[in-house]
Design an enzyme around this catalytic site. Structure first.
Site, PDB file in Angstrom:
ATOM      1  N   LYS A  83       0.859  -1.197   0.000  1.00  0.00           N
ATOM      2  CA  LYS A  83       0.000   0.000   0.000  1.00  0.00           C
ATOM      3  C   LYS A  83       0.885   1.233   0.000  1.00  0.00           C
ATOM      4  CE  LYS A  83      -4.444   0.255   2.415  1.00  0.00           C
ATOM      5  NZ  LYS A  83      -5.097   0.316   3.756  1.00  0.00           N
TER       6      LYS A  83
HETATM    7  O1  G3P Z   1      -7.638   1.051   5.911  1.00  0.00           O
HETATM    8  C1  G3P Z   1      -7.982   2.221   5.409  1.00  0.00           C
HETATM    9  C2  G3P Z   1      -9.289   2.782   5.862  1.00  0.00           C
HETATM   10  O2  G3P Z   1     -10.229   1.814   5.738  1.00  0.00           O
HETATM   11  C3  G3P Z   1      -9.310   3.478   7.182  1.00  0.00           C
HETATM   12  O3  G3P Z   1     -10.570   3.897   7.432  1.00  0.00           O
HETATM   13  O4  G3P Z   1     -12.070   4.106   9.352  1.00  0.00           O
HETATM   14  O5  G3P Z   1      -9.759   5.033   9.504  1.00  0.00           O
HETATM   15  O6  G3P Z   1     -11.467   6.121   8.078  1.00  0.00           O
HETATM   16  P1  G3P Z   1     -10.985   4.851   8.676  1.00  0.00           P
END
Ligand code: G3P
Length: 217
Positions: A83
């Site tokens: 990533k």
């Molecule tokens: O992994 C990336 C993403 O899904 C993180 O999401 O919940 O931290 O906005 P969030």
């Protein structure tokens, strides 16, 4: 649509995988930072558990550093997808790693233009963050729809991996928009199993069956 778990917590991943609905896992530095484990060892255990694509993010911010870290991550297991954050450094690293047959997930995507540029350098996946867009009163799902439309127009092979999912409705709408993958926190996947009418309906069936059996006894 493929379903990934957005988590670095091995017990949660190990609990969901046997259900047969999980196709992969996504992690990020914040998720791995929550775990009391060596990140490389943990990523290896996650790969062994899910036997599918596992996204692991670089923390370098320059392209050389991202490429170096990306090669190290890819050596952990064949299931690892590297990533990289969107930007000039991320796009440069994506192109270089892809040329070495290392699959790249370009993350922190918030616009169709970013997704278009990531696809042009051969990203295997792009991760639009729908929840974080919604947080600033911008429809994350609209952005997903635009990305899917653009990728279909030019037959890009890059898969749209909907991320930053906050609830089952993001999962539903991602599927309706034709996204390739949705990555969800374990709690969202658990919530997708819940429906009060299913519980009430089953309870009534079992009660009726039991009453009839007792009446015949
Ligand atoms: O992994 C990336 C993403 O899904 C993180 O999401 O919940 O931290 O906005 P969030």
């Amino acid at each position: 649509m493929k379903l990934f778990i957005d988590s670095g917590h091995l017990p949660d991943i190990a609990a969901l995988v046997p259900l047969g609905i999980i196709d992969g896992v996504t992690t990020n530095p914040s998720l791995l930072a929550k775990e009391d484990a060596n990140p490389s060892d943990l990523l290896k255990q996650i790969c062994d558990t899910v036997q599918g694509p596992v996204s692991a993010e670089v923390v370098a911010t320059d392209s050389e550093g991202m490429i170096r870290e990306g090669r190290e991550l890819a050596r952990i297991d064949d299931h690892i997808v590297v990533k990289v954050p969107f930007g000039k450094a991320g796009v440069t690293a994506c192109r270089a790693l892809t040329a070495e047959d290392i699959r790249v997930n370009v993350t922190l995507i918030f616009s169709p233009t970013q997704a278009l540029l990531a696809a042009k350098v051969g990203a295997a996946y792009v991760s639009p963050f729908v929840g974080r867009l919604d947080d600033i009163a911008t429809s994350g799902l609209d952005v997903v729809g635009q990305i899917v439309e653009i990728y279909d127009n030019y037959e890009f092979l890059t898969e749209v991996l909907v991320a930053s999912v906050r609830g089952p409705m993001h999962l539903v709408e991602a599927a309706r928009l034709g996204a390739d993958i949705c990555t969800c926190p374990p709690a969202v996947i658990e919530a997708a199993f819940e429906h009060p009418l299913t519980d009430i309906g089953l309870e009534r069936f079992l009660k009726d069956w039991e009453q009839a059996r007792a009446a015949r006894a």
